[in-house]
Design an enzyme around this catalytic site. Structure first.
Site, PDB file in Angstrom:
ATOM      1  N   MET A  91      29.702 -72.589 -11.029  1.00  6.07           N
ATOM      2  CA  MET A  91      30.313 -73.617 -10.173  1.00  6.07           C
ATOM      3  C   MET A  91      31.404 -73.091  -9.265  1.00  6.07           C
ATOM      4  O   MET A  91      32.348 -73.809  -8.966  1.00  6.07           O
ATOM      5  CB  MET A  91      30.925 -74.732 -11.047  1.00  6.07           C
ATOM      6  CG  MET A  91      29.915 -75.419 -11.929  1.00  6.07           C
ATOM      7  SD  MET A  91      30.610 -76.806 -12.808  1.00  6.07           S
ATOM      8  CE  MET A  91      31.522 -76.002 -14.108  1.00  6.07           C
ATOM      9  N   LYS A 125      23.698 -85.537  -8.978  1.00  3.43           N
ATOM     10  CA  LYS A 125      24.225 -85.755  -7.638  1.00  3.43           C
ATOM     11  C   LYS A 125      23.066 -85.592  -6.673  1.00  3.43           C
ATOM     12  O   LYS A 125      21.951 -85.256  -7.050  1.00  3.43           O
ATOM     13  CB  LYS A 125      25.349 -84.772  -7.335  1.00  3.43           C
ATOM     14  CG  LYS A 125      24.965 -83.321  -7.534  1.00  3.43           C
ATOM     15  CD  LYS A 125      26.123 -82.400  -7.192  1.00  3.43           C
ATOM     16  CE  LYS A 125      25.758 -80.970  -7.516  1.00  3.43           C
ATOM     17  NZ  LYS A 125      26.777 -80.009  -7.155  1.00  3.43           N
ATOM     18  N   ASP A 147      19.081 -84.390 -14.737  1.00  4.27           N
ATOM     19  CA  ASP A 147      20.090 -83.921 -13.797  1.00  4.27           C
ATOM     20  C   ASP A 147      19.521 -83.228 -12.582  1.00  4.27           C
ATOM     21  O   ASP A 147      18.380 -82.801 -12.570  1.00  4.27           O
ATOM     22  CB  ASP A 147      20.949 -82.859 -14.508  1.00  4.27           C
ATOM     23  CG  ASP A 147      22.191 -83.475 -15.084  1.00  4.27           C
ATOM     24  OD1 ASP A 147      22.369 -84.679 -14.918  1.00  4.27           O
ATOM     25  OD2 ASP A 147      22.970 -82.722 -15.688  1.00  4.27           O
TER      26      ASP A 147
HETATM   27  N1  SAH Z   1      24.705 -76.148 -18.371  1.00  5.25           N
HETATM   28  C1  SAH Z   1      24.398 -75.346 -17.218  1.00  5.25           C
HETATM   29  C2  SAH Z   1      25.564 -75.225 -16.287  1.00  5.25           C
HETATM   30  C3  SAH Z   1      25.993 -76.526 -15.676  1.00  5.25           C
HETATM   31  S1  SAH Z   1      27.293 -76.362 -14.546  1.00  5.25           S
HETATM   32  C4  SAH Z   1      23.871 -73.983 -17.691  1.00  5.25           C
HETATM   33  O1  SAH Z   1      23.957 -73.680 -18.866  1.00  5.25           O
HETATM   34  O2  SAH Z   1      23.322 -73.251 -16.868  1.00  5.25           O
HETATM   35  C5  SAH Z   1      26.436 -76.202 -13.026  1.00  5.25           C
HETATM   36  C6  SAH Z   1      26.497 -74.779 -12.531  1.00  5.25           C
HETATM   37  O3  SAH Z   1      25.547 -73.997 -13.210  1.00  5.25           O
HETATM   38  C7  SAH Z   1      26.139 -74.591 -11.076  1.00  5.25           C
HETATM   39  O4  SAH Z   1      27.226 -74.887 -10.233  1.00  5.25           O
HETATM   40  C8  SAH Z   1      25.767 -73.152 -11.032  1.00  5.25           C
HETATM   41  O5  SAH Z   1      26.924 -72.350 -11.043  1.00  5.25           O
HETATM   42  C9  SAH Z   1      25.099 -72.968 -12.363  1.00  5.25           C
HETATM   43  N2  SAH Z   1      23.641 -73.045 -12.310  1.00  5.25           N
HETATM   44  C10 SAH Z   1      22.835 -73.828 -13.021  1.00  5.25           C
HETATM   45  N3  SAH Z   1      21.539 -73.561 -12.766  1.00  5.25           N
HETATM   46  C11 SAH Z   1      21.531 -72.563 -11.870  1.00  5.25           C
HETATM   47  C12 SAH Z   1      20.531 -71.816 -11.216  1.00  5.25           C
HETATM   48  N4  SAH Z   1      19.230 -72.055 -11.422  1.00  5.25           N
HETATM   49  N5  SAH Z   1      20.899 -70.844 -10.370  1.00  5.25           N
HETATM   50  C13 SAH Z   1      22.184 -70.583 -10.150  1.00  5.25           C
HETATM   51  N6  SAH Z   1      23.177 -71.253 -10.716  1.00  5.25           N
HETATM   52  C14 SAH Z   1      22.864 -72.226 -11.582  1.00  5.25           C
END
Ligand code: SAH
Length: 510
Positions: free
Chosen positions: A177, A62, A40
């Site tokens: 998000m 994306k 991803d």
């Molecule tokens: N499964 C992921 C979340 C997926 S949804 C998890 O557990 O982290 C995607 C959202 O995750 C993004 O829009 C953002 O809000 C957050 N996200 C994921 N990685 C991030 C990072 N390194 N820094 C900030 N936000 C992050």
């Protein structure tokens, strides 16, 4: 049915929030054994270096350019590859079951009766705040945490988040998000009775060298986002715990925080330099310019390796030559003693070190790291007349060494152990990042890194300055029209890191 292909399996693996050190051991094992990897946008692509050479690597995020896979297409892809008998790894940012649609992928696999395992990952919902110096709980401040998605517009009918209930609940709220919709979300929270001065923090690209944090209150956070141009991906934290950051912000004030630095060594050599720069807080882009490939005529080299015991001397001129030689040697033989009485010479400390890693003694190592010095040493040792010498080296290496040794009466065989080719792939997206985001500094650790980088013909990012490991490298850079801003006093990796640190330290004091 005897001819039916056995089904593969699929591992749904959490890739953690970005920092490579936050990947679990199990996740790494899965990557090391993968035949297909589907990853991803939010996975740190550097972990793909753990994948086997021949693994099929598919980007499903994306921002992939023109084509983006829909969730249904991703589900179908996982099922299809596993049905074809493959060991599939589905790498997802953070934890696969936290707002990542991993649940739907697991359901698709279950429905197709494909065996799967889930490897939880460190979610950005916890790691993001932690790296911003915000504990999601504190005994004195809250006793519960809520995770919510900001994916839905609260003003749209049918939004499933009950902001009224959240306002009642209090505690810490962590939202993923939601940066794009922060304005309407904050407005809705205020309308439902949350405090105007409730502390809020947004953390973008958390745990990576690009991490940035924006702090405000429920009342002014949306305005601050607009003013500073703060963009996704970010985690939002609402709650009293945000105030603890003032005391606990440990990650963002390191010496190289906020600096983006390019490392141009080959993927296998980049490690130490990248790690040291990262440890100081830099956002490192590893951009290898060359890679090592087997020689054009591997069979010819293998024949020489097989006869290794028949030589008086085996001469190595680079660590890559050593690795190529012994990888083949141990394919042909399972006993180190098959090397017979051949003595071993090495040019360069790194070459000698690699030989020692194969548990063999280096009999001759000239003090200077050049071919001329080796010829002198052989002379001192009483000459090489009629001795059989095997040279294991790169294709297209300088031919001084075989010439001089032959002139001294040795019987020299040249073995081409490997060749270096320009790195044309961009699997980790490093080039794309450099073009899109630029950099503050590029490090050159040898003349060839300068030449190879320039040979890529990438546009030079505005503001990117040059750091060089020593005068020879600097000279090459200047000859090619570059201005050298930093030159290491000690011409090794720690010396270069120290020079870079001092350079930025001096700048911040200006
Ligand atoms: N499964 C992921 C979340 C997926 S949804 C998890 O557990 O982290 C995607 C959202 O995750 C993004 O829009 C953002 O809000 C957050 N996200 C994921 N990685 C991030 C990072 N390194 N820094 C900030 N936000 C992050």
């Amino acid at each position: 049915m005897a001819d039916k292909k056995p089904k593969g399996k699929c591992c749904l693996v959490g890739a953690g929030p970005g920092d490579l050190g936050l990947v679990t051991l199990r996740a790494k094992e899965c990557i090391e054994q993968a035949e297909v990897i589907v990853y991803d946008y939010l996975c740190n692509p550097e972990m793909l270096k753990w994948a086997p050479e021949n693994a099929e690597i598919i980007y499903a995020g994306k921002k992939a350019g023109a084509h983006t896979l829909t969730q249904e297409e991703i589900n179908a892809l996982l099922v299809e590859k596993a049905l074809a008998g493959k060991n599939v790894v589905r790498l997802k940012g953070g934890d696969p079951f936290v707002f990542g649609r991993g649940a739907e992928e697991a359901q698709a696999l279950a429905a197709a009766r494909i065996p799967f395992v889930v490897v939880p990952g460190i979610t950005s919902a916890i790691a993001g705040p932690a790296y911003a110096g915000i504990p999601v709980t504190h005994r004195g401040k809250n006793s519960h945490v809520t995770f919510l998605t900001g994916h839905e517009d609260p003003e749209k009918a049918g939004s499933s988040i009950d902001f009224g209930a959240l306002a009642q609940l209090g505690g810490t709220q962590v939202m993923l998000m939601g940066v794009e919709r922060i304005e309407s979300i904050a407005r809705e929270m205020l309308a439902k009775g949350m405090r105007r001065d409730l502390p809020v923090a947004l953390i973008r690209w958390a745990t990576t060298g690009r991490q940035e944090t924006l702090v405000g209150t429920l009342e002014n956070i949306a305005e601050r986002v607009t003013k500073s141009g703060f963009t996704a991906p970010a985690v939002a934290v609402f709650g009293e715990v945000v105030a603890l950051r003032e005391q606990l912000n440990w990650f963002e004030d390191r010496p190289l925080s906020g600096k983006r630095i390019v490392v141009t060594r080959t993927r296998t050599q980049a490690g130490v330099l990248s790690e040291e720069l990262r440890a100081l807080g830099a956002d490192v882009i590893e951009l290898p310019t060359i890679r090592i490939e087997p020689p054009n005529d591997l069979r010819a080299f293998a024949e020489l390796v097989q006869e290794a015991h028949a030589y008086d001397w085996i001469v190595f001129t680079s660590p890559n030559g050593v690795t190529a030689f012994f990888d083949l040697f141990y394919k042909l033989y399972d006993d180190a003693r098959e090397i017979g009485g051949a003595r071993i010479a090495a040019i360069g400390a790194a070459t000698a070190q690699r030989i020692k890693e194969f548990r063999l003694h280096v009999d001759l190592q000239p003090e200077e790291f050049v071919a001329e010095a080796l010829v002198r040493e052989f002379r001192k040792e009483g000459g090489v007349e009629n001795l059989r010498i095997l040279l294991a080296r790169a294709e297209k290496a300088r031919d001084l060494l075989p010439k001089e040794l032959s002139a001294l009466g040795a019987i020299v065989d040249e073995g081409f152990a490997y060749r270096t080719v320009p790195e044309t792939r961009d699997e980790t997206g490093a080039r794309r990042r450099l073009l899109e985001e630029g950099a503050d500094l590029i490090t050159f650790t040898s003349s060839s890194t300068v030449e190879n980088f320039l040979a890529l013909d990438l546009p030079w990012p505005a503001r990117m300055q040059v750091a060089s490991i020593g005068p020879v490298t600097s000279q090459t850079a200047r000859a090619r029209g570059l201005e050298v801003a930093v030159e290491a006093r000690r011409h090794d990796i720690p010396g270069l890191v120290e020079a870079v640190r001092k350079f930025f330290l001096g700048k911040s004091e200006e």
